[in-house]
Design a protein around this motif. Structure first.
Motif, mmCIF file in Angstrom:
data_model
loop_
_atom_site.group_PDB
_atom_site.id
_atom_site.type_symbol
_atom_site.label_atom_id
_atom_site.label_comp_id
_atom_site.label_asym_id
_atom_site.label_seq_id
_atom_site.Cartn_x
_atom_site.Cartn_y
_atom_site.Cartn_z
ATOM 1 N N ARG A 78 0.773 1.878 -31.152
ATOM 2 C CA ARG A 78 1.092 2.253 -29.780
ATOM 3 C C ARG A 78 0.004 1.714 -28.846
ATOM 4 N NH1 ARG A 78 2.802 8.386 -28.032
ATOM 5 N NH2 ARG A 78 3.586 7.880 -25.946
ATOM 6 N N PRO A 79 0.353 0.814 -27.905
ATOM 7 C CA PRO A 79 -0.682 0.190 -27.078
ATOM 8 C C PRO A 79 -1.317 1.173 -26.099
ATOM 9 C CG PRO A 79 1.506 -0.421 -26.296
ATOM 10 C CD PRO A 79 1.701 0.323 -27.591
ATOM 11 N N LYS A 80 -2.576 0.903 -25.763
ATOM 12 C CA LYS A 80 -3.243 1.694 -24.732
ATOM 13 C C LYS A 80 -2.632 1.356 -23.378
ATOM 14 C CE LYS A 80 -7.675 1.812 -27.176
ATOM 15 N NZ LYS A 80 -9.121 1.439 -27.104
ATOM 16 N N THR A 81 -2.617 2.332 -22.504
ATOM 17 C CA THR A 81 -1.976 2.129 -21.204
ATOM 18 C C THR A 81 -2.959 2.384 -20.065
ATOM 19 O OG1 THR A 81 -1.184 4.417 -21.025
ATOM 20 C CG2 THR A 81 0.242 2.834 -22.151
ATOM 21 N N GLY A 82 -2.600 1.870 -18.926
ATOM 22 C CA GLY A 82 -3.356 2.100 -17.699
ATOM 23 C C GLY A 82 -2.390 2.096 -16.526
ATOM 24 N N GLU A 83 -2.890 2.320 -15.334
ATOM 25 C CA GLU A 83 -2.047 2.317 -14.133
ATOM 26 C C GLU A 83 -2.635 1.355 -13.111
ATOM 27 O OE1 GLU A 83 -0.850 5.913 -12.359
ATOM 28 O OE2 GLU A 83 0.066 6.727 -14.180
ATOM 29 N N ILE A 84 -1.752 0.596 -12.475
ATOM 30 C CA ILE A 84 -2.162 -0.338 -11.424
ATOM 31 C C ILE A 84 -1.182 -0.215 -10.255
ATOM 32 C CG2 ILE A 84 -3.142 -1.965 -13.088
ATOM 33 C CD1 ILE A 84 -0.636 -3.727 -12.591
ATOM 34 N N PRO A 85 -1.589 -0.634 -9.057
ATOM 35 C CA PRO A 85 -0.639 -0.667 -7.944
ATOM 36 C C PRO A 85 0.488 -1.654 -8.235
ATOM 37 C CG PRO A 85 -2.908 -0.896 -7.170
ATOM 38 C CD PRO A 85 -2.941 -1.043 -8.657
ATOM 39 N N ILE A 86 1.687 -1.347 -7.781
ATOM 40 C CA ILE A 86 2.786 -2.297 -7.932
ATOM 41 C C ILE A 86 2.419 -3.577 -7.173
ATOM 42 C CG2 ILE A 86 5.187 -2.782 -7.312
ATOM 43 C CD1 ILE A 86 5.835 0.104 -7.889
ATOM 44 N N PRO A 87 2.421 -4.726 -7.846
ATOM 45 C CA PRO A 87 1.942 -5.953 -7.196
ATOM 46 C C PRO A 87 2.899 -6.489 -6.134
ATOM 47 C CG PRO A 87 2.785 -6.436 -9.388
ATOM 48 C CD PRO A 87 2.794 -4.944 -9.254
ATOM 49 N N VAL A 88 2.321 -6.946 -5.043
ATOM 50 C CA VAL A 88 3.045 -7.709 -4.028
ATOM 51 C C VAL A 88 2.281 -9.022 -3.889
ATOM 52 C CG1 VAL A 88 3.836 -7.808 -1.639
ATOM 53 C CG2 VAL A 88 3.803 -5.610 -2.837
ATOM 54 N N VAL A 89 2.829 -10.089 -4.471
ATOM 55 C CA VAL A 89 2.120 -11.367 -4.621
ATOM 56 C C VAL A 89 2.658 -12.390 -3.625
ATOM 57 C CG1 VAL A 89 1.578 -13.239 -6.219
ATOM 58 C CG2 VAL A 89 1.718 -10.885 -7.054
ATOM 59 N N HIS A 109 0.819 -1.214 0.000
ATOM 60 C CA HIS A 109 0.000 0.000 0.000
ATOM 61 C C HIS A 109 0.853 1.265 0.000
ATOM 62 C CE1 HIS A 109 -4.090 -1.700 0.579
ATOM 63 N NE2 HIS A 109 -3.368 -2.741 0.965
ATOM 64 N N LEU A 110 2.142 1.095 0.242
ATOM 65 C CA LEU A 110 3.022 2.257 0.278
ATOM 66 C C LEU A 110 3.533 2.632 -1.105
ATOM 67 C CD1 LEU A 110 4.780 4.192 2.117
ATOM 68 C CD2 LEU A 110 6.545 2.448 1.958
ATOM 69 N N LEU A 111 3.736 1.636 -1.956
ATOM 70 C CA LEU A 111 4.386 1.872 -3.243
ATOM 71 C C LEU A 111 3.490 2.647 -4.208
ATOM 72 C CD1 LEU A 111 6.001 -1.640 -3.716
ATOM 73 C CD2 LEU A 111 7.134 0.449 -2.979
ATOM 74 N N PRO A 112 4.095 3.416 -5.106
ATOM 75 C CA PRO A 112 3.309 4.153 -6.115
ATOM 76 C C PRO A 112 2.764 3.200 -7.174
ATOM 77 C CG PRO A 112 5.652 4.418 -6.524
ATOM 78 C CD PRO A 112 5.538 3.685 -5.219
ATOM 79 N N THR A 113 1.920 3.714 -8.040
ATOM 80 C CA THR A 113 1.370 2.905 -9.127
ATOM 81 C C THR A 113 2.391 2.783 -10.264
ATOM 82 O OG1 THR A 113 0.368 4.856 -10.138
ATOM 83 C CG2 THR A 113 -0.995 3.580 -8.592
ATOM 84 N N MET A 114 2.126 1.875 -11.197
ATOM 85 C CA MET A 114 3.009 1.725 -12.351
ATOM 86 C C MET A 114 2.164 1.637 -13.618
ATOM 87 S SD MET A 114 4.280 -2.239 -12.087
ATOM 88 C CE MET A 114 3.155 -3.613 -12.370
ATOM 89 N N LYS A 115 2.737 2.058 -14.738
ATOM 90 C CA LYS A 115 2.045 2.004 -16.023
ATOM 91 C C LYS A 115 2.153 0.606 -16.617
ATOM 92 C CE LYS A 115 2.098 6.803 -17.611
ATOM 93 N NZ LYS A 115 2.467 7.719 -18.726
ATOM 94 N N VAL A 116 1.043 0.123 -17.177
ATOM 95 C CA VAL A 116 1.010 -1.185 -17.827
ATOM 96 C C VAL A 116 0.251 -1.060 -19.144
ATOM 97 C CG1 VAL A 116 1.095 -2.488 -15.672
ATOM 98 C CG2 VAL A 116 -1.116 -1.844 -16.631
ATOM 99 N N VAL A 117 0.435 -2.052 -20.007
ATOM 100 C CA VAL A 117 -0.357 -2.115 -21.228
ATOM 101 C C VAL A 117 -1.775 -2.527 -20.845
ATOM 102 C CG1 VAL A 117 -0.671 -3.279 -23.441
ATOM 103 C CG2 VAL A 117 1.625 -2.684 -22.659
ATOM 104 N N ASP A 118 -2.737 -1.759 -21.256
ATOM 105 C CA ASP A 118 -4.129 -2.016 -20.903
ATOM 106 C C ASP A 118 -4.577 -3.394 -21.421
ATOM 107 O OD1 ASP A 118 -6.600 -1.414 -19.803
ATOM 108 O OD2 ASP A 118 -7.370 -0.583 -21.681
ATOM 109 N N GLY A 119 -5.130 -4.209 -20.527
ATOM 110 C CA GLY A 119 -5.620 -5.526 -20.911
ATOM 111 C C GLY A 119 -4.581 -6.625 -20.872
#
Length: 340
Positions: free
Chosen positions: A85-96, A51-61
């Motif tokens: 150029r792929p569409k992008t989105g942002e997600i939390p950095i995963p901790v799995v 919950h501390l880490l910033p988000t990261m950009k990923v390819v949407d889908g």
């Protein structure tokens, strides 16, 4: 989802918090191994990191968390189908989390049986390694991990790629993650090959200071009574640490590493008799990350000393004639090198 205990509210355990923060700034330092007694906040700190880490950009889908800024590393599945150029989105950095009893299929991925039976199609269902790409893979009680999973992790960690060849499937996708493990040394040791894959090894102990013990209990009780209120009270400090990590990532490539600092790193590793040159490389990277966290423009020998114990203690050969622990041996060599 229930609120998690804030990273910034953890009392003491400065080496553990620094190690996790350094790995967040520069994943190339490798994983973080956290060994210590039960009830010392190991799992709490790692889960709070999510919950501390910033988000990261990923390819949407994309189900593999591909980085749109690196076209050469795109997986070629959902990424390759978008074209241009792929569409992008942002997600939390995963901790799995990787459970000790996880099957190989769950870890690497396998044929999606539901799709196969209902549609007659062969479709790959990504595993934990895909979810952890560009994030953190956490293994509690890592010293109890089964050998076949250890071998699997070693292969993926070395190549940065997960390859699945089974049931008529042939799939490969990027799988680069920071491996974080925790455990109790009384319950067994790690295989040397896996131990070497951890860039940092930190030790946690039960607080010996009375005030620290009282503060740990007081904060934990406050958290259990009112989780939402407690988390809200620490929001400002959490945001401050997040901004610090983001700034350090941006500054990292600009940090100068003087020849004198590199030479001191080599001197320390030579005096300790570490195998190979991985010790020097991780030591320099960790020192650079600490300099970035402090906003310094140049890494110094002081930054080097701060991270040397966590970088080198798990790389020492066993000396049957020396009954002191690895941490003491590292500190002894540091005192000699810095006194010269």
């Amino acid at each position: 989802m229930a609120p998690l205990y804030p990273f910034s509210a953890i009392v003491g355990q400065s080496e553990m918090l620094l190690g996790l923060t350094v790995a967040s700034v520069d994943p190339s330092v490798g994983g973080v191994l956290i060994f210590g007694e039960r009830g010392t906040g190991k799992s709490t700190a790692i889960r709070a990191l999510a919950h501390l880490l910033p988000t990261m950009k990923v390819v949407d889908g994309c189900r593999f968390n591909c980085d749109p800024a690196k076209p050469a590393d795109l997986c070629g599945h959902a990424c390759g189908k978008q074209g241009g150029r792929p569409k992008t989105g942002e997600i939390p950095i995963p901790v799995v989390d990787l459970p000790l009893g996880a099957t190989e299929d769950r870890v690497v991925g396998a044929l999606d049986l539901e799709v196969a039976l209902s549609r007659g199609e062969k479709r790959f269902e990504p595993g934990l390694l895909a979810r952890a790409h560009r994030g953190f893979l956490y293994i509690d009680e890592v010293n109890l991990l089964e050998d076949h999973l250890v071998d699997l992790l070693l292969d993926v960690a070395a190549s940065g790629e997960n390859v699945v060849e089974r049931e008529g499937l042939s799939v490969r996708h990027p799988a680069r993650f920071v491996l974080v493990g925790s455990g109790n040394p009384e319950e067994g040791e790690l295989r040397p090959q896996l131990l070497d894959r951890f860039g940092l090894s930190v030790e946690v102990t039960t607080p010996k200071d009375l005030k620290d013990r009282v503060e740990v209990v007081r904060r934990r009780e406050a958290f259990e009574r009112d989780r939402d209120g407690f988390v809200a009270a620490w929001t400002g400090k959490e945001a401050a640490i997040r901004r610090k990590i983001v700034r350090a990532r941006r500054l990292l490539s600009q940090i100068e590493m003087p020849d004198g600092v590199v030479q001191r790193a080599a001197e320390i590793c030579l005096a300790l008799g570490t195998d190979g040159l991985r010790g020097e490389l991780i030591l320099i990277r960790a020192a650079r990350a600490v300099a970035a966290l402090e906003g310094a423009k140049v890494a110094s020998v002081d930054h080097l000393r701060r991270v040397a114990p966590m970088t080198l203690r798990h790389r020492l050969r066993r000396d049957p004639l020396d009954d002191v622990g690895a941490s003491v041996r590292v500190e002894r060599v540091l005192d000699e090198c810095y006194a010269a």
